[in-house]
Design a protein around this motif. Structure first.
Motif, short mmCIF file in Angstrom:
data_model
loop_
_atom_site.label_atom_id
_atom_site.label_comp_id
_atom_site.label_asym_id
_atom_site.label_seq_id
_atom_site.Cartn_x
_atom_site.Cartn_y
_atom_site.Cartn_z
N HIS A 156 -15.77 -20.53 -86.82
CA HIS A 156 -16.33 -21.82 -86.40
C HIS A 156 -17.60 -21.63 -85.58
CE1 HIS A 156 -16.35 -26.06 -85.44
NE2 HIS A 156 -16.37 -25.80 -84.15
N CYS A 158 -19.77 -19.19 -85.81
CA CYS A 158 -20.86 -18.83 -86.73
C CYS A 158 -21.29 -20.02 -87.58
CB CYS A 158 -20.44 -17.65 -87.61
SG CYS A 158 -20.41 -16.07 -86.72
N ASP A 159 -20.33 -20.89 -87.90
CA ASP A 159 -20.70 -22.13 -88.60
C ASP A 159 -21.59 -23.00 -87.71
OD1 ASP A 159 -19.26 -21.47 -90.86
OD2 ASP A 159 -17.50 -22.68 -90.31
N ARG A 160 -21.25 -23.10 -86.43
CA ARG A 160 -22.04 -23.91 -85.51
C ARG A 160 -23.46 -23.39 -85.38
NH1 ARG A 160 -21.61 -28.63 -83.93
NH2 ARG A 160 -21.83 -28.33 -81.68
N ASP A 162 -24.94 -21.72 -87.77
CA ASP A 162 -25.48 -21.62 -89.12
C ASP A 162 -25.98 -20.21 -89.41
OD1 ASP A 162 -26.09 -22.53 -91.66
OD2 ASP A 162 -28.10 -23.22 -91.09
N SER A 164 -26.63 -16.93 -91.24
CA SER A 164 -26.77 -16.67 -92.66
C SER A 164 -27.50 -15.36 -92.90
CB SER A 164 -27.49 -17.83 -93.35
OG SER A 164 -28.76 -18.05 -92.75
N ARG A 188 -21.84 -12.29 -93.18
CA ARG A 188 -22.79 -13.27 -93.71
C ARG A 188 -24.20 -12.69 -93.90
NH1 ARG A 188 -20.95 -19.05 -90.92
NH2 ARG A 188 -18.73 -18.80 -91.42
N THR A 294 -10.34 -23.80 -90.98
CA THR A 294 -10.79 -22.41 -91.09
C THR A 294 -9.70 -21.44 -91.52
OG1 THR A 294 -10.39 -22.20 -88.73
CG2 THR A 294 -12.67 -22.62 -89.43
#
Length: 346
Positions: A156, A158-160, A162, A164, A188, A294
């Motif tokens: 979560h 790393c999602d926040r 972003d 990549s 990622r 997740t």
């Protein structure tokens, strides 16, 4: 059933309690493994965490897995003898956050294992909604299943941010969340720099694939990062320690237009920025709290070998040794302690 209770600050003991009864939508899980989280240690040492105050006696532990031994009358997705990981938060299901696509973790009526007044998983049996337990595939151990929870926190975060492919990422803190945040970022395609003050944690990060580590007790992190990064700062900072010095470092090391994600919870800290600096450097600030949707990704990532959660475990001790395990988990060189509730085969 045997249950470990926190009876006062710094006092854990095993007592006998009645097994929980099942609601129609629940399953009864015989708990196998419980990870010791930083929040558990806050409750153990201080009797509170982030404003949540313990009403003694209280049961800690929310990183858990086990085997289903009974299913409620309305349950059709989970069977007796399934090995499962438990997602520890029960949202209310009715508020605006619960009605969003991926915001149920922000539900203000969330019932979360081990967060007062909800008792946690340091016990032999837990009754939990069937739609919040996830079957573990072959090849994923019960210990790894328990660690799907901190891995979910890392996913979560790393999602926040972003995160990549091609990003340069600074992770501050080499504890369990910092180690797992680093691994998700590496998966990622990011280049990762990790800071800490404990040599053993820096060495573990290197063993797990982190390209650069900095001992901030002996090196200037800003100067070191300038050597590693081709540019005036990193793309993303993932603050995973909660330490004031690390929080202050975030704005010194992020590039203009970059992102900072705060995932480590401090005891008391202010944002290390001013409004003018935020405007002129135009970096984004994000909080990252728990997770949503997740667990399937975390469990599949463990099964596929993308995430090695087992290697962050410093030790494992039995339920009877829980107090010793908590004392050991406080030691600076420890990364993750696990309590073994049952000796069932993984």
């Amino acid at each position: 059933m045997r249950t470990c209770v926190l009876s006062d600050v710094g006092e854990l003991s095993v007592v006998e309690r009645e097994q929980p009864s099942l609601d129609p939508d629940e399953v009864l899980v015989r708990i196998s493994r419980v990870g010791i989280c930083g929040s558990d240690l806050h409750y153990y040492q201080h009797g509170e965490n982030s404003g949540n105050v313990v009403d003694f006696p209280h049961v800690l532990g929310h990183e858990s897995s086990g085997t289903v031994v009974e299913v409620g009358s309305d349950v059709s997705t989970i069977s007796v003898s399934d090995r499962v990981a438990i997602e520890p938060g029960i949202p209310c299901g009715d508020c605006s956050y619960c009605n969003g696509d991926s915001t149920y973790h922000l539900c203000e009526q969330m019932e979360y294992l081990s967060s007062p007044p909800v008792d946690g998983a340091l016990t032999e049996y837990v009754a939990w909604p069937a739609d919040l337990v996830y079957t573990l595939p072959e090849g994923v151990s019960l210990r790894e299943g328990a660690l799907a929870e901190p891995l979910s926190v890392a996913i979560h975060a790393c999602d926040r941010g972003d995160v990549s492919d091609g990003d340069t990422v600074l992770v501050t803190g080499g504890g369990p969340i910092g180690q797992l945040v680093s691994e998700v970022a590496l998966d990622r395609g990011a280049e990762v720099i990790l800071t800490d003050v404990v040599p053993e944690k820096l060495e573990l990060a290197e063993q797990r694939g982190v390209q650069h580590t900095i001992d901030v007790s002996s090196a200037d992190p800003v100067a070191a990062i300038e050597e590693y990064v081709d540019g005036p700062g990193v793309d993303i900072v993932l603050e995973s320690s909660g330490a004031n010095s690390a929080i202050e470092l975030t704005t010194e090391t992020v590039k203009r237009g970059g992102s900072i994600v705060f995932v480590g919870i401090p005891i008391d800290a202010d944002l290390p920025t001013d409004v003018v600096g935020l405007i002129t450097d135009e970096y984004d600030l994000h909080g990252s709290f728990r997770f949503s949707n997740t667990y399937p990704e975390a469990i599949e990532g463990i099964r596929a070998g993308r995430y090695d959660v087992d290697s962050i475990v410093s030790f494992e001790q039995s339920l009877a040794e829980t107090q010793a395990a908590f004392d050991r988990a406080i030691e600076p060189e420890s990364v993750k302690g696990v309590v073994r509730i049952s000796d069932e085969s993984e």
